[in-house]
Each structure stands twice: as structure tokens, then as C-alpha cells.
Design a protein around this motif. Structure first.
Motif, PDB file in Angstrom:
ATOM      1  N   PRO A 169      -6.765   0.166  -2.645  1.00  0.00           N
ATOM      2  CA  PRO A 169      -7.904   0.765  -1.931  1.00  0.00           C
ATOM      3  C   PRO A 169      -7.579   2.198  -1.492  1.00  0.00           C
ATOM      4  CG  PRO A 169      -7.366  -1.401  -1.047  1.00  0.00           C
ATOM      5  CD  PRO A 169      -6.237  -1.009  -1.943  1.00  0.00           C
ATOM      6  N   ILE A 201      -5.675  -4.948   4.524  1.00  0.00           N
ATOM      7  CA  ILE A 201      -5.792  -4.259   3.238  1.00  0.00           C
ATOM      8  C   ILE A 201      -5.308  -5.175   2.117  1.00  0.00           C
ATOM      9  CG2 ILE A 201      -5.017  -2.267   1.903  1.00  0.00           C
ATOM     10  CD1 ILE A 201      -4.522  -0.884   4.669  1.00  0.00           C
ATOM     11  N   SER A 235     -17.205  -2.515  -1.310  1.00  0.00           N
ATOM     12  CA  SER A 235     -15.764  -2.407  -1.195  1.00  0.00           C
ATOM     13  C   SER A 235     -15.279  -2.574   0.230  1.00  0.00           C
ATOM     14  CB  SER A 235     -15.289  -1.055  -1.730  1.00  0.00           C
ATOM     15  OG  SER A 235     -15.852   0.005  -0.983  1.00  0.00           O
ATOM     16  N   TRP A 250       0.880  -1.173   0.000  1.00  0.00           N
ATOM     17  CA  TRP A 250       0.000   0.000   0.000  1.00  0.00           C
ATOM     18  C   TRP A 250       0.913   1.217   0.000  1.00  0.00           C
ATOM     19  CZ3 TRP A 250      -3.376   2.679   4.079  1.00  0.00           C
ATOM     20  CH2 TRP A 250      -4.613   3.059   3.531  1.00  0.00           C
ATOM     21  N   GLY A 293     -10.632  -3.915   0.049  1.00  0.00           N
ATOM     22  CA  GLY A 293      -9.941  -3.982  -1.225  1.00  0.00           C
ATOM     23  C   GLY A 293     -10.471  -5.111  -2.087  1.00  0.00           C
ATOM     24  N   VAL A 348      -4.471  -5.552  -1.878  1.00  0.00           N
ATOM     25  CA  VAL A 348      -4.135  -4.817  -3.092  1.00  0.00           C
ATOM     26  C   VAL A 348      -4.076  -5.747  -4.299  1.00  0.00           C
ATOM     27  CG1 VAL A 348      -2.398  -3.366  -4.225  1.00  0.00           C
ATOM     28  CG2 VAL A 348      -2.873  -3.064  -1.780  1.00  0.00           C
ATOM     29  N   THR A 388      -1.373  -4.830   5.598  1.00  0.00           N
ATOM     30  CA  THR A 388      -1.644  -5.489   4.333  1.00  0.00           C
ATOM     31  C   THR A 388      -1.850  -6.984   4.557  1.00  0.00           C
ATOM     32  OG1 THR A 388       0.746  -5.632   4.000  1.00  0.00           O
ATOM     33  CG2 THR A 388      -0.398  -3.797   2.945  1.00  0.00           C
TER      34      THR A 388
END
Length: 335
Positions: free
Chosen positions: A306, A279, A331, A195, A300, A281, A261
Motif C-alpha cells: 500500500p 497495513i 483500497s 512495509w 491494503g 501487504v 502491519t
């Protein structure tokens, strides 16, 4: 049913998320002994479980990298330990060649693994005397629970039970204070899962405005450089010293919030029942994400980066605010 062997050798997040299989088995078969085979690099993680009876390990990953005679001897010695008991059933919930070899070498007439189409490496199929059913349309973590239940004839019930107890390390990751601590796990195993630093900076500043102390862990020189870059964006943020796996887990346990992440330590935070935002990606949130109502959430779509606003909404959610509605609900919805 007296003794069962679970084979899941790597990696950190996968092993942590697989640990509830032990609680499921012991609920279905009171008094059963459950052993676990893991790579030496992750054996300490299995030891965190208060329900596992015996942890078997060998330096498989280290031997693959260094090819040292001492590691080969350690692997040989581990085979003797592996064969010390006869198992009623061996369950391989990883499905690659090295886990199949472990299952094959252990003493049991029943070795259960994935169907060929679900194996990580098709060559693993030689080891099994029975197969799990078709992979269900659920997360990888719930799928492991279901597969183990299929192998032993029960259905998993309720939320996953991790039941972790972290050992004392004799170190303190940060001095206790009045402010709650938020850990930002920015490091990932692959660059495409990262991220952006500026996103971390914006989230860190928002959390600081909300009264959090920000700490930034790291594991390699490059990750330390990234942590320092984020700290420059977040006044008052602390770049932590390098720590062992268990020390990082204890640091997580001392935090009020973890944002990170798709990486193993964020799964540890979820298992320790911390307020956690994961998160995604470049990987599948539906397959690898975490979820617990008002405590853990994944964001994400795995295809794009995101926005910060989505992360802030997720932080609000794990602190008790309702899930976003309308166009933003998809989302910010977890697995």
C-alpha cells in the motif's frame, strides 16, 4: 449450562480477537463458568480478559522446540488440571491437531469443532462429536463468534466486547509528556508482510509534523536494526527498549495512535480501543483485518504494498475524518 471450555492455544493476535467469545457466551448463559486452554506462551494474554474464569496452559510450543523433560512433565501436570472439571461443552475454535488432543483429553461428552474442509489440520477431526456449520463469509474473528454461537445455540449480538484489564508491570515504557504518542509496529513474523522502511519514515515524519512523538518497539536484534533504520528517517523518534508482552501492551495503552502491519500487537491496540491502522501487504485484509468506525481500519489488498498516501488517509479516518470516496474508497475500506 454450567461450565464451558474454549480451546484456542495460539497466537497473540488470534487469541486477542477470539476473547469476545467469552462475553457472548456469558451474555447468553448468565452465571456460566468459561475456561480457556492456551499455550503457556500466550496464557498471560488470556488472563487480561476480565471475563475468563480459569486459564489452562502448557508449554506446548516450548516443548516442540527444545524437547526438554521438564516441559514434558509440565504438560503432564496440565492434563490433570484440564480434567479437574467436567464440561457441558468444549469448543475448539482453532482446529489443529494439538487443540483437538486438548479437547479430547478434557472431560465432556460434547466436543465441537470445524468441518473437515475448514480445519487447519484434517487429523484434528477425530476429537469432535459435533461440527460447526459452513464457515460464514465474514472475517475470521466474527466467524469465531458465529461458530461458538452455533455450538451453544445462540447468535452473537452487537460489537465484540474485549473487556481487557492489563496488570501493572512496574515499568514505564516512555516518559509522559504533552505530545500524543504514536507507536509504529514495523516488525512482522514474515518478510513478505513487511512495509518498506522508507514508507515508515514518511509516515513518521508526517505524524511528527502533526505533533506526535514517535516510538518504535522491537522484539529481536534484527527488528531493533529495522527500528533504528526507521528512527534515522524520523527526527526525534525513540527506539524503545526490549519489553515483555504485557509491557508492550501497557505501552500501547499509553499511546494515542498505533500504526502497524498485520501482527499481533496491532490487534492488541484494536482490542484496547486505541486509534489503530493495520497495513496488509501479503495477507487478507478481509479475513484478518480490524474495523471499528472512526477508530480502527485496515488498508491494503494483500497483493501489493500500500502507498503512504493510503496510510495517511487511514490515519485521518481514525481521527474522525470521513472515509475516502471514489476510486480510493475500495483500497481504504476495512473488513
Amino acid at each position: 449450562m454450567k461450565r464451558i471450555l474454549i480451546v484456542k492455544v495460539t497466537s497473540l493476535g488470534d487469541i486477542v480477537e477470539a476473547l469476545p467469545v467469552i462475553a457472548d457466551i456469558k451474555r447468553a448463559f448468565p452465571g456460566v463458568q468459561v475456561d480457556w486452554a492456551a499455550d503457556e506462551a500466550f496464557a498471560e494474554v488470556v488472563h487480561w480478559s476480565q471475563r475468563v474464569d480459569r486459564v489452562l496452559c502448557a508449554p506446548l510450543r516450548r516443548f516442540k522446540k527444545a524437547r526438554r523433560w521438564s516441559d514434558l512433565k509440565a504438560i503432564g501436570a496440565s492434563i490433570g488440571e484440564l480434567r479437574a472439571y467436567r464440561y457441558d461443552c468444549i469448543i475448539d475454535i482453532q482446529g489443529v491437531y494439538k487443540t483437538a488432543i486438548i479437547a479430547f483429553l478434557a472431560r465432556s461428552s460434547r466436543r465441537v469443532g470445524y468441518r473437515n474442509k475448514d480445519l487447519g489440520e484434517v487429523g484434528a477431526s477425530f476429537a469432535y462429536t459435533a461440527r460447526f456449520g459452513p464457515r460464514p463469509p465474514v472475517s475470521a474473528w466474527e466467524g469465531m463468534r458465529i461458530s461458538a454461537g452455533e455450538a451453544l445455540g445462540y447468535q452473537p449480538e452487537g460489537e465484540p466486547v474485549f473487556d481487557l484489564k492489563l496488570p501493572e508491570t512496574g515499568t514505564t515504557p516512555f516518559e509522559a509528556g504533552d505530545a500524543p504518542v504514536a507507536a509504529l509496529f514495523h516488525a512482522t513474523s514474515k518478510d513478505d508482510k513487511k512495509w518498506p522502511v522508507e514508507h515508515w519514515g514518511e509516515v513518521g515524519r508526517e505524524l511528527t509534523r502533526r505533533g506526535f512523538r514517535i516510538v518504535l518497539p522491537w522484539g529481536s536484534p534484527r527488528e531493533r536494526e529495522e527500528a533504528e533504520a526507521i528512527a534515522e528517517e524520523v527526527p526525534g523518534a525513540t527506539v524503545l527498549p526490549q519489553m515483555s508482552v504485557t509491557e508492550i501492551a501497557r505501552m500501547i495503552d499509553a499511546c494515542s495512535l498505533v500504526v502497524g502491519t498485520d501482527t499481533g500487537f496491532v490487534h492488541v491496540a484494536h482490542a484496547l480501543q486505541k486509534r489503530t491502522v493495520m497495513i496488509f501487504v501479503a495477507t487478507s485484509r478481509d479475513h484478518f483485518g480490524i474495523e471499528a468506525p472512526y477508530r480502527s481500519i485496515s488498508i491494503g489488498d494483500g497483493l501489493s504494498v500500500p502507498p503512504v498516501s493510503e496510510a495517511i488517509q487511514a490515519i485521518d479516518y481514525v481521527h474522525g475524518e470521513p472515509r475516502p470516496t471514489g476510486a480510493q474508497a475500495h483500497s481504504a475500506t476495512a473488513v
